[in-house]
Motif scaffolding. Sequence first.
Motif, PDB file in Angstrom:
ATOM      1  N   TRP A  33     -13.401 -45.182  24.916  1.00  0.00           N
ATOM      2  CA  TRP A  33     -13.552 -45.560  26.030  1.00  0.00           C
ATOM      3  C   TRP A  33     -12.018 -46.364  27.050  1.00  0.00           C
ATOM      4  N   ARG A  36      -9.692 -43.388  27.535  1.00  0.00           N
ATOM      5  CA  ARG A  36     -10.226 -42.174  28.589  1.00  0.00           C
ATOM      6  C   ARG A  36      -9.749 -43.471  29.217  1.00  0.00           C
ATOM      7  N   PRO A  46      -7.766 -33.976  33.004  1.00  0.00           N
ATOM      8  CA  PRO A  46      -7.867 -33.368  31.529  1.00  0.00           C
ATOM      9  C   PRO A  46      -6.474 -32.423  31.752  1.00  0.00           C
ATOM     10  N   LEU A  60      -7.130 -40.340  21.468  1.00  0.00           N
ATOM     11  CA  LEU A  60      -8.544 -39.640  21.993  1.00  0.00           C
ATOM     12  C   LEU A  60      -8.933 -39.210  21.022  1.00  0.00           C
ATOM     13  N   ALA A 115     -17.266 -39.548  26.892  1.00  0.00           N
ATOM     14  CA  ALA A 115     -15.898 -38.907  26.738  1.00  0.00           C
ATOM     15  C   ALA A 115     -15.097 -37.990  26.333  1.00  0.00           C
ATOM     16  N   THR A 118     -16.489 -35.982  29.547  1.00  0.00           N
ATOM     17  CA  THR A 118     -15.623 -35.674  31.288  1.00  0.00           C
ATOM     18  C   THR A 118     -13.859 -36.332  30.857  1.00  0.00           C
ATOM     19  N   SER A 119     -13.412 -35.528  29.599  1.00  0.00           N
ATOM     20  CA  SER A 119     -12.418 -34.933  29.136  1.00  0.00           C
ATOM     21  C   SER A 119     -11.926 -34.099  29.154  1.00  0.00           C
TER      22      SER A 119
END
Length: 197
Positions: A33, A36, A46, A60, A115, A118-119
């Motif tokens: 995170w 991120r 992204p 990441l 994570a 959301t990416s």
Amino acid sequence: MQGHDTHAQKRHTALTVWGVCVTILLGPALLVWIVRAAAFGAQCAPGPDLCQGMLLGAGLRDTLSLAWLVGTDAFILIAVSLVATLAAFVAHRPLLGTLSMLLLPILAPVLPMLAVYTSKYDGCPISTDGIGSCTLWGAQMGMSFHTAASVPDMVYGLADFSFALAVVLGILGWCFARPRPKAPTQSSVLAMRRFDE
């Protein structure tokens, strides 16, 4: 006085063990995170391109790989959470121990999974079969993204066991690990005698 010092040292050691267990389980997820959050801070959507000239995708990917080492092993999740729970009980913190058994095995895999979700973006496939490849912020994500697809099934299987253990250990902790009332000091006993007189 020496007994009080020994008791305080025992509680301090127990809380240190609890902190180490929490770090083992949640530390890798927090690293994910942090990477991120750096992308959020740089306002990078992204996609396959670099994030403001930074290769955040590799960071990441590597932190996700570390998080999955712990977060996808049910035995490690339960064992380390159990040690954290018992350490909290030794420190006379039954609620902390119960919450440790209830939340730690779930949060360790769910935080990295969130994570990943959301990416992801259109054209970035995530599947339990590991089919397809995703390039994020200049790096191939490989299985570090695909692993997130299998986390919900694992969490569903783990949640019942974790909840049952949390209930049983919570009851035992409440019975045996509650903070004991402090013994009256000599000055308070003398004050009570004077009050009675």
